[in-house]
Every structure is written in structure tokens, then in C-alpha cells.
Design a protein around this motif. Structure first.
Motif, PDB file in Angstrom:
ATOM      1  N   GLU A  79       0.816  -1.214   0.000  1.00  0.00           N
ATOM      2  CA  GLU A  79       0.000   0.000   0.000  1.00  0.00           C
ATOM      3  C   GLU A  79       0.854   1.270   0.000  1.00  0.00           C
ATOM      4  O   GLU A  79       0.584   2.210  -0.744  1.00  0.00           O
ATOM      5  CB  GLU A  79      -0.926  -0.009   1.222  1.00  0.00           C
ATOM      6  N   ASN A  83       0.929   4.116  -2.911  1.00  0.00           N
ATOM      7  CA  ASN A  83       0.564   5.498  -2.617  1.00  0.00           C
ATOM      8  C   ASN A  83       1.604   6.488  -3.122  1.00  0.00           C
ATOM      9  O   ASN A  83       1.284   7.616  -3.460  1.00  0.00           O
ATOM     10  CB  ASN A  83       0.387   5.687  -1.109  1.00  0.00           C
ATOM     11  N   LEU A  86       0.811   6.651  -7.039  1.00  0.00           N
ATOM     12  CA  LEU A  86      -0.460   7.266  -7.423  1.00  0.00           C
ATOM     13  C   LEU A  86      -0.411   8.772  -7.186  1.00  0.00           C
ATOM     14  O   LEU A  86       0.010   9.222  -6.131  1.00  0.00           O
ATOM     15  CB  LEU A  86      -1.621   6.672  -6.619  1.00  0.00           C
ATOM     16  N   GLY A  87      -0.888   9.516  -8.172  1.00  0.00           N
ATOM     17  CA  GLY A  87      -0.906  10.968  -8.018  1.00  0.00           C
ATOM     18  C   GLY A  87       0.408  11.591  -8.437  1.00  0.00           C
ATOM     19  O   GLY A  87       0.460  12.775  -8.744  1.00  0.00           O
TER      20      GLY A  87
ATOM     21  N   ARG B 212      -7.690   8.690  -3.036  1.00  0.00           N
ATOM     22  CA  ARG B 212      -6.758   7.564  -3.140  1.00  0.00           C
ATOM     23  C   ARG B 212      -5.960   7.653  -4.430  1.00  0.00           C
ATOM     24  O   ARG B 212      -4.755   7.390  -4.448  1.00  0.00           O
ATOM     25  CB  ARG B 212      -7.536   6.248  -3.098  1.00  0.00           C
ATOM     26  N   ALA B 213      -6.629   8.049  -5.506  1.00  0.00           N
ATOM     27  CA  ALA B 213      -5.933   8.148  -6.794  1.00  0.00           C
ATOM     28  C   ALA B 213      -4.867   9.237  -6.768  1.00  0.00           C
ATOM     29  O   ALA B 213      -3.956   9.236  -7.581  1.00  0.00           O
ATOM     30  CB  ALA B 213      -6.940   8.427  -7.908  1.00  0.00           C
ATOM     31  N   ARG B 214      -5.002  10.185  -5.826  1.00  0.00           N
ATOM     32  CA  ARG B 214      -3.980  11.224  -5.720  1.00  0.00           C
ATOM     33  C   ARG B 214      -2.847  10.783  -4.792  1.00  0.00           C
ATOM     34  O   ARG B 214      -1.920  11.544  -4.544  1.00  0.00           O
ATOM     35  CB  ARG B 214      -4.613  12.522  -5.193  1.00  0.00           C
ATOM     36  N   GLY B 215      -2.967   9.578  -4.263  1.00  0.00           N
ATOM     37  CA  GLY B 215      -1.887   9.054  -3.435  1.00  0.00           C
ATOM     38  C   GLY B 215      -1.938   9.504  -1.989  1.00  0.00           C
ATOM     39  O   GLY B 215      -0.948   9.432  -1.276  1.00  0.00           O
ATOM     40  N   ILE B 216      -3.094   9.972  -1.544  1.00  0.00           N
ATOM     41  CA  ILE B 216      -3.232  10.376  -0.140  1.00  0.00           C
ATOM     42  C   ILE B 216      -3.273   9.100   0.716  1.00  0.00           C
ATOM     43  O   ILE B 216      -3.915   8.132   0.349  1.00  0.00           O
ATOM     44  CB  ILE B 216      -4.550  11.167   0.069  1.00  0.00           C
TER      45      ILE B 216
END
Lengths: 264, 313
Positions: A79, A83, A86-87, B212-216
Motif C-alpha cells: 500500500e 501510494n 499514485l498521483g 486515493r488516486a492522488r496518493g493520499i
């Protein structure tokens, strides 16, 4: 061109009854190219995108196969690792800009939060960076935008903010899932122009749509999906001039927009 | 914002007038005559004449609406009358009893917050796991258990079987613990169910997927996005529950021999002490109504969308 994303034998199964929703699909995305995925609702387009970003609930779905991003398998990552990607390296533009932002948080705060999740900038630095990036999208009144809540802005404006956030951390891949569906025709064409600009900067883009008009305008390569399988995959020119499968022809015929595209 | 509060405020005054009118009407419907009840308490074997005189003196012979208007006039002047039971000014009695109730209720409120938040978050995160199932059972028991029985149970277990607390313990902080827990447990149980459901429904919202898609990180999504968005209904429910606890404190106060306003009201009702009944109802209604106003204002402050939606109102 170099492949940045390679999907190999990806299958998505419902854990409950082991029914296969996405069946053994493989494709790859090159840097600086736009890959269009087209198919009717329920064909598995969105699930595929969510699987790539590991957004699927792993209690509900079993995902098989491999998704390699610059050589590493995204499906095997923990995870924390995912993370970080992503983004930053892979970012997403969501379908409905009106519901994608947290309604109780100012746009500026959401931008700062995204930047700070991936960099070591202070809040102030991240805020300025956010303003600078929004200005690049030709948005007017940037400081007011940073200070406003999502419900006070229009859908087109929010969609451009979302694209700006997607680009902010210089990703290699952007996934746009029905990113223009909720918008009016004029805003839609502005957004599609943005996609073309994104391609020129060397980013690989996956554009998912059920609208051949959208795909025709931006995609380099097209995948046609039906019932969880890829039934046809080739360059956009091939698909439009010489579709091989009956289903593709049907899809094409059902779109009036195609005429417009042929003149373009 | 000011206009929103002013509009709410006008609505609340109308509610207060309605509540006191109802209280007057219900007191008058009752078959027990307050003048006679008072006469029997103060005079040995009162004659009909004495009762009539008292009735006139106290104004109970007038029509209800005149009585109400007289009461309202005095009320605005700050005079709530003299208690027929204690012969003290009503306001003095209430000011003596209210702090006892408020102290139980505020501690109960702290319990509710302290129990509800962590338990609901954990339940929502471990949905359908062991912890969630256990909590579901406990909360259902907590919701369905009657307050007074829970109170007796607490006394039997924690004051008699395991004598950690005293049975009658008014006065110190330790004495507050059992009654406040008794008040808090049913409300905390229902709040846990509500907050868990709200959190779960927010977890599937678009904005969570996008975060979540922004990686938070997961923790940030839960604390900053999901919890914040689950707060508006909880603020309303929590504030209403404080009101319910004050209004419903009578039962717990009786079980724990706690000299609060709830018990005072019950005593007044039994003794047909009309000025005290009306004043208690008024005070409880004011607290209730102010808490609702507070909840609305708080919701506006945390959720800017409300002002925009109801701005026209």
C-alpha cells in the motif's frame, strides 16, 4: 517509442462467485501516445483502469496477471509503495468533477494535500506551486479558486483543475476515465485540446470513453472492449477506416459524430 | 450567516411559545385540581370555601388563555412564580437543581464522544470482521436496554457486588461516573450505529476514490476526508441527544437519588405544583432549542454548502 505501462493477461474476478468480469486482456501504453479504450457500459473499461491504479476493493475482486509500470509490477506492490506512485507517476482524471472533490474542503487545501503527499514542500510552498500550476491551465482568478469550495465552481472549471492536479507532479501516465462525459460539448472540446497538449509533453494517456467522437479526436491507438475482452485493437486510422469486427462496425454506425471526424 | 441565525432564532421563539402553551393545556386537562391539592397539603381538612379562596388567590379560576397570558407577562419580567410545594421562588429552586443535572449530562456527553468516535471508526474499518460483529451485538443490547434497569444493574454490580462506588453518592466527581455512564450508554450505542453507517457510505464516495488516486494515505483519507464529511449528521444528533438527556434525566436521577431538575419536575408533577412544572418545561425547552440552534450554527461553520442551500429560507 518506449512502453511505460504493460498490461499482461489481466483478469478481474468477483470473489463472491468467481465470475470473470475482465478476461485475460493485454495491452501496452507508449510514452507520448494516447490510448483510447472504447466499449459500452459494463464492458470492463472502468474496472481495468481502477485495477491499474489499485483502486479496486481487494476484498471484492481477485486480480490476476501483471501490470508493469516502468518494469515494476503494480499488483505486487504494498500500500505504501503504491501510494507513492499514485498521483505522482500515475495520475487520474475522474469522470464527474462535481463529485470528485471533497465537498467540505477548499480546492487549495486539496491541491496542497496532494503536493505534500509526494514532496517535502512546506504548506506555503505547495500552495504557491498549486497556484502556479493552475495558471498554466489558463484559469482566471486563481487565488479565488484556491480559496473556494468545489460546489461554487462549474464542472468545466473543476475538470480543468483536476487535469492541472493530474499534471502537477509531472506524471508519466494519466488515466482519464470518461473524463469528458459529464461536460457540455464546448468544455469537452477544450478538455480534449488539453489532452493533445499533454501528449505532446511526452506523457502516456489512457482515455476511456463510450463515445467514438472523443476517441477519434485524440487517440493514437484504440482498444475496443466487449464483455470484458478486447475484441479489436489497432491504430485509430485502421479502426475507423477498416474495422474488422461486426461489433466495432455497429459501435461506429451508432455514432453520428464519426462523420464530423472524417472531415477533420 | 447573521440572517440565517436570525431566521433560526425567530423559529425557535415560536417553538418555545408552542411548548409552553401545550404545557399549560395539558396541566389543565388533568383531573386533579391544583388548588385543592395545595389546600389539602397546607390546611387540615380544608372547606370548599377555603379551596375556592385559594383558587382565586392563585388565579386558577381564570380561563386558561388569561392564565397563560398572565404567566407570559410575568415570565418576560423574569418572574416565574412561587413554587406551591417549597414556597420558594421557582427560579431559585431550578437554579439549585439544574447544575446537578448539567454535571451528569456534560460528563455523559464526554463519554458519548469518547466511546462513539473510536468504536465507530474501528467498526467501519473492520466491517464484517470479528470486532464489528461484537460491537454490533453490544450496541444493539445498549440501544434496547431500558435506562432505569441499566442504572439498577450498574448499582448492583459496581456499588454492591463490587463496591467501587457508593450507592448514594451525590457531591463528588466519583459519584458522577455511574449515572453519567447510564445516561451515555444507550445514546453512545445508537450513535455508533449511525456514525459507522455514515462512514461506510462516505467510503464509497467519489471523493474518496479520487483522494486515493492522488496518493493520499489511508489515515489521512479517514481523518481529513471521511470523518469530516460524516460530521454534519453527527453534530445534529449529538446536540439533540444533550437535550434528550436533560429532558430524560428524571429516570436516572431517581435511580441514583440525584437531586437534579428531572427529579424536581417529577416531584412537581406529583404535587400538582403548576408554576414549577411550567418553569421546568420552559427551562428544558430553552436548553433544547438553544442546543439545536448551536448544532445548526456549527454545521454551517463546518459545511459551507448548507448556507448556500438554505440561504433563501
Amino acid at each position: 517509442m518506449k512502453d511505460i505501462l504493460t498490461i499482461n493477461n489481466l483478469s478481474i474476478l468477483l470473489r463472491k462467485n468467481q465470475s470473470q468480469i475482465v478476461k485475460n486482456i493485454s495491452f501496452n501504453l507508449e510514452a507520448g501516445k494516447i490510448l483510447g479504450i472504447i466499449g459500452e457500459s459494463g464492458s470492463g473499461k472502468t474496472l481495468t483502469c481502477k485495477a491499474i491504479m489499485r483502486l479496486l476493493n481487494e476484498k471484492k475482486f481477485t486480480i490476476k496477471g501483471s501490470i508493469r509500470f516502468k518494469g515494476d509490477d503494480l499488483l505486487k506492490m504494498k500500500e505504501g509503495q503504491i501510494n507513492n506512485i499514485l498521483g505522482k507517476d500515475i495520475s487520474m482524471i475522474m469522470q464527474n468533477p462535481m463529485t470528485a472533490f471533497d465537498p467540505m474542503m477548499k480546492i487549495g487545501t486539496q491541491i496542497v494535500e496532494t503536493i505534500r503527499a509526494h514532496t517535502r514542500l512546506s504548506k506555503k510552498e505547495a500552495y504557491f506551486m498549486g497556484m502556479k500550476e493552475l495558471k498554466k491551465m489558463n484559469l482566471k482568478g486563481v487565488s479565488e479558486i484556491m480559496n473556494s469550495y468545489p460546489h461554487t465552481l462549474s464542472g468545466g472549471m473543476l475538470q480543468r483543475i483536476m487535469i492541472s492536479i493530474a499534471l502537477m507532479l509531472r506524471p508519466s501516465v494519466i488515466i482519464a476515465d470518461e473524463a469528458t462525459t459529464a461536460l457540455d460539448v464546448k468544455t469537452q472540446s477544450i478538455i480534449l485540446d488539453e489532452f493533445n497538449k499533454i501528449r505532446e509533453s511526452g506523457i502516456g494517456l489512457i482515455v476511456v470513453s463510450h463515445d467514438f467522437g472523443v476517441i477519434a479526436k485524440v487517440a493514437d491507438n484504440v482498444i475496443v472492449m466487449k464483455d470484458g475482452s478486447i475484441i479489436e485493437s489497432s491504430s485509430v486510422y485502421e479502426i475507423f477506416e477498416n474495422p474488422q469486427k461486426k461489433y466495432t462496425k455497429e459501435l461506429l454506425n451508432s455514432r453520428l459524430l464519426i462523420r464530423e471526424m472524417r472531415h477533420a | 450567516m447573521t440572517r440565517y441565525i436570525r431566521n433560526k432564532f425567530i423559529g425557535l421563539i415560536i417553538v418555545l411559545i408552542g411548548v409552553t402553551i401545550l404545557s399549560f393545556i395539558f396541566s389543565n386537562i388533568s383531573s386533579v385540581d391544583p388548588a385543592e391539592a395545595f389546600a389539602r397539603r397546607t390546611i387540615l381538612n380544608p372547606t370548599t370555601e377555603q379551596v375556592e379562596n385559594l383558587r382565586e388567590e392563585m388565579g386558577f379560576n381564570l380561563p386558561v388563555h388569561i392564565q397563560y397570558l398572565n404567566w407570559l407577562r410575568n415570565c418576560i419580567k423574569g418572574d416565574l412564580g412561587i413554587s406551591l410545594l417549597t414556597k420558594n421562588p421557582v427560579i431559585y429552586d431550578i437554579s439549585k437543581k439544574l447544575p446537578a443535572t448539567l454535571s451528569i449530562v456534560s460528563l455523559a456527553f464526554l463519554w458519548i464522544i469518547a466511546i462513539t468516535l473510536p468504536v465507530s471508526i474501528l467498526s467501519a474499518l473492520s466491517k464484517d470482521n470479528f470486532f464489528d460483529h461484537i460491537m454490533r451485538m453490544i450496541t444493539i443490547i445498549g440501544i434496547s436496554i431500558p435506562n432505569f434497569w441499566l442504572g439498577f444493574l450498574m448499582l448492583v454490580v459496581f456499588a454492591i457486588a463490587i463496591p467501587i462506588f457508593d450507592v448514594v453518592a451525590y457531591g463528588d466527581f466519583k459519584g458522577l461516573i455511574l449515572p453519567s455512564l447510564t445516561l451515555a450508554i444507550p445514546i453512545a450505542s445508537s450513535s455508533i450505529r449511525l456514525l459507522r453507517a455514515t462512514i461506510l457510505s462516505n467510503m464509497n464516495k467519489d471523493f474518496v476514490i479520487y483522494a486515493r488516486a492522488r496518493g493520499i494515505s489511508r489515515n489521512n483519507i479517514i481523518c481529513k476526508h471521511i470523518l469530516k464529511n460524516s460530521m454534519p449528521p453527527m453534530v445534529t444528533v449529538f446536540c439533540q441527544n444533550i437535550g434528550y438527556m436533560i429532558a430524560g434525566s428524571a429516570i436516572v436521577e431517581n435511580v441514583f437519588s440525584w437531586p437534579g431538575i428531572g427529579r424536581h419536575l417529577v416531584d412537581a408533577i406529583i404535587a400538582r405544583d403548576l408554576p414549577t412544572i411550567n418553569a421546568c418545561v420552559l427551562v428544558i425547552a430553552i436548553i433544547f432549542v438553544l442546543l439545536n440552534l448551536f448544532a445548526d450554527v456549527l454545521n454551517c461553520a463546518i459545511n459551507p454548502k448548507i448556507l448556500q442551500e438554505t440561504g433563501g429560507f
